[in-house]
Design a protein around this motif. Structure first.
Motif, short mmCIF file in Angstrom:
data_model
loop_
_atom_site.label_atom_id
_atom_site.label_comp_id
_atom_site.label_asym_id
_atom_site.label_seq_id
_atom_site.Cartn_x
_atom_site.Cartn_y
_atom_site.Cartn_z
N SER A 39 -31.61 85.14 -39.12
CA SER A 39 -30.69 85.12 -39.99
C SER A 39 -29.71 84.02 -40.00
O SER A 39 -28.66 83.80 -40.82
N LEU A 40 -30.15 82.87 -39.31
CA LEU A 40 -29.29 81.56 -39.33
C LEU A 40 -29.37 80.60 -40.27
O LEU A 40 -30.65 80.49 -40.88
N THR A 41 -28.60 79.94 -40.80
CA THR A 41 -28.78 79.00 -41.60
C THR A 41 -29.41 77.81 -41.02
O THR A 41 -29.16 77.75 -39.74
N HIS A 42 -29.91 76.82 -41.68
CA HIS A 42 -30.41 75.47 -41.06
C HIS A 42 -29.30 74.88 -40.32
O HIS A 42 -29.29 74.49 -38.92
N GLU A 43 -28.10 74.57 -40.81
CA GLU A 43 -26.79 74.06 -40.13
C GLU A 43 -26.72 74.81 -38.72
O GLU A 43 -26.32 74.22 -37.83
N GLU A 44 -26.62 76.06 -38.79
CA GLU A 44 -26.23 76.85 -37.72
C GLU A 44 -27.42 76.65 -36.45
O GLU A 44 -26.87 76.65 -35.27
N THR A 90 -38.41 82.03 -46.73
CA THR A 90 -38.12 80.75 -46.12
C THR A 90 -38.26 80.66 -44.52
O THR A 90 -37.79 81.78 -43.96
N GLN A 105 -30.68 66.47 -47.46
CA GLN A 105 -31.56 67.60 -48.41
C GLN A 105 -32.55 66.82 -49.10
O GLN A 105 -32.19 65.84 -50.03
N HIS A 126 -38.14 78.13 -40.95
CA HIS A 126 -37.85 77.05 -40.40
C HIS A 126 -38.86 76.32 -39.26
O HIS A 126 -39.54 77.22 -38.46
N LYS A 161 -39.73 76.39 -47.75
CA LYS A 161 -40.21 77.76 -48.65
C LYS A 161 -41.66 78.05 -48.75
O LYS A 161 -42.37 77.28 -49.01
N GLN A 221 -36.40 73.28 -43.08
CA GLN A 221 -36.23 74.42 -43.83
C GLN A 221 -37.21 74.56 -44.88
O GLN A 221 -37.17 73.75 -46.05
N GLU A 278 -34.71 71.58 -45.95
CA GLU A 278 -33.56 70.80 -45.25
C GLU A 278 -34.53 70.16 -44.06
O GLU A 278 -34.92 70.84 -43.28
#
Length: 504
Positions: A323-328, A289, A494, A291, A283, A281, A500
């Motif tokens: 719209s997902l986070t890195h973990e998702e 941001t 991290q 992926h 920037k 992830q 990420e």
């Protein structure tokens, strides 16, 4: 008597009538009342939805047990859908001029999501739809008859300036019609090579609709375009048909020609060391941001699929990750098991579509190496599949008065389908279906990684005969536990404040 809409009007039903035995059944009013049982032809409705940035369309699209088709539900009163005339129970036939009644539900929902802020829907009332189906009418023919055959899709053409002949295109205002421009071409020039045809009319240029532009404003746009231009064109006859139907001509309806960037679908099958790439992830300079796919291992499944370092991830298994986070995202890949489908694009490609105001997922290039990306299975990998053959049961069903006599269900938001109910004395019980059986194949097609809606569509598409390959749920779970991937997704680390990283 036929009205201007093509529907039959029944007249004279309220006339006062005194029976005359001399006239008997030849009385004209009695003949008219016999027509009261006439069933009119179902009439699909075209609905145009426009929303503001950040606004919702205001309806739900559902597949419902016991009902066919894609069902419109929860239309918000006063919302975009409500104002356009969508009604609860309507069946969705087309999205942006594309017939979808026989398309799997997730794909239809995806088409709507990719449409941006303007959407063209063709719908049919719920009762009319069910009546048409019960009478064996062809729903596709109903949709086609509503619009006629003249609406050919527009073309989205990217033109690269030729050093000698330039763009090879000029625009001439259509006399007496503001905002309409016909094109003239240099034979063999850049525009013609890019898919523009003689007699085309211009609809859209570099993301801007030209209907409100003067010729001088259009000329200024042309001068600023530099060495490239992307235009939406349509042949003049089709344009007339679209105008008669009051249907907008949208880039989401277009056939792409000569586009410099396309999203790609990559199919990866996990090897002993996993997929062989890092998901980071990162920037961008302007604060966005993304992926990003990094450090593709040589000889890995990722390299075999054609993955390139620095590509941006758009989808996992055809589901957007925007719209997902890195973990998702990592969880989605992990839950895919031994194989995963990724949709990617280069940073330059994303910038191209962003400037045009289009989703990069609209025109996805089917990667030609997709089927070749899987390496031959080793003997160890083939063993579980041989074991599966010995545990599976083939069940042949014939539709009876109450259907096939079973219900399907799934784990919410996950692929995989199982038998949730078997009717006593029904075709399913006769064929040997049992409560909890996992459905492996439908009519010879593997459905282990398909969602419930897709499996239902396959069952419906088979007509009155159905072939299922099923397995006892306990045996299936045990088998899958021995067949899990040995590649692992490391814990999320991290590395820097704005990054990420996960090894995949």
């Amino acid at each position: 008597m036929k009205s201007s809409t093509g529907l039959v009007e029944i007249i004279g039903l309220t006339e006062k009538f005194t029976f005359n035995p001399k006239e008997g059944i030849d009385n004209p009013v009695m003949v008219i009342t016999d027509d009261a049982d006439f069933v009119s032809t179902p009439s699909p409705r075209l609905r145009i939805l426009k929303r503001e940035e950040g606004e919702f369309y205001g309806f739900h699209l559902r597949m419902e047990r016991g009902r066919q088709g894609h069902v419109i539900r929860n239309v918000v009163p006063g919302g975009v859908a409500g104002r356009s005339g969508l009604q609860d129970g309507d069946r969705l036939l087309e999205v942006n001029n594309c017939y979808v009644d026989d398309v799997p539900h997730p794909e239809v929902a995806r088409k709507i999501k990719l449409s941006g802020n303007q959407l063209c829907l063709l719908v049919l009332g719920g009762e009319e739809y069910e009546q048409a189906v019960s009478q064996g009418q062809d729903i596709r023919d109903l949709a086609r008859a509503t619009k006629g055959e003249g609406c050919k899709p527009p073309r989205l053409c990217h033109i690269t300036r030729d050093p000698v002949s330039g763009l090879g295109i000029n625009f001439t205002p259509v006399e007496g019609e503001k905002g309409r421009f016909s094109v003239s071409l240099v034979p063999g020039g850049a525009a013609e090579k890019a898919g523009v045809c003689k007699g085309d009319h211009l609809v859209w240029m570099n993301g801007a609709t030209v209907s409100d532009l003067t010729h001088s404003a259009l000329s200024r746009m042309m001068k600023k375009c530099g060495s490239h231009i992307t235009i939406l064109v349509v042949n003049s006859e089709s344009e007339k048909n679209y105008m008669q139907l009051k249907m907008p001509i949208l880039p989401t309806m277009a056939v792409p020609h000569n586009l410099p960037y396309r999203a790609r679908k990559l199919h990866l099958v996990s090897g002993p060391e996993g997929y062989g790439f890092l998901l980071r992830q990162e920037k961008a300079p302007l604060g966005h941001t993304y992926h990003v796919l990094r450090e593709v291992d040589r000889g890995s499944p990722a390299e075999s699929s054609g993955m390139q370092d620095g590509e941006l991830l758009l989808e996992v298994n055809r589901e957007s990750v925007e719209s997902l986070t890195h973990e998702e995202i990592v969880d989605k890949v992990r839950l895919s098991g031994k194989q995963v489908s990724l949709t990617t694009i280069t940073p330059q490609g994303l910038e191209f579509y962003t400037k045009l105001g289009l989703s990069p997922l609209l025109f996805c290039e089917d990667d030609e190496r997709e089927e070749q990306s899987s390496t031959p299975a080793s003997a160890a990998e083939q063993a579980p599949h041989k074991l599966m053959d010995g545990l599976c049961r083939h069940c042949s069903l014939q539709k009876g008065p109450f259907g096939f006599g079973f219900n399907l269900d799934c784990v919410p938001q996950s692929p995989g389908t199982f038998i949730s109910q078997v009717a006593l004395g029904g075709s399913g019980q006769t064929a040997g279906l049992r409560l909890g059986d996992v459905v492996v194949e439908v009519n010879g097609q593997n459905v282990e990684e398909k969602y419930l809606e897709d499996v239902i569509m396959l069952v419906k598409g088979g007509g009155h005969l159905l072939s299922l390959l099923v397995m006892d749920r306990t045996d299936y779970n045990k088998l899958k536990q021995t067949d899990t991937t040995t590649g692992d997704i490391t814990d999320i680390k991290q590395e820097e404040e704005n990054e990420e990283i996960s090894s995949l």
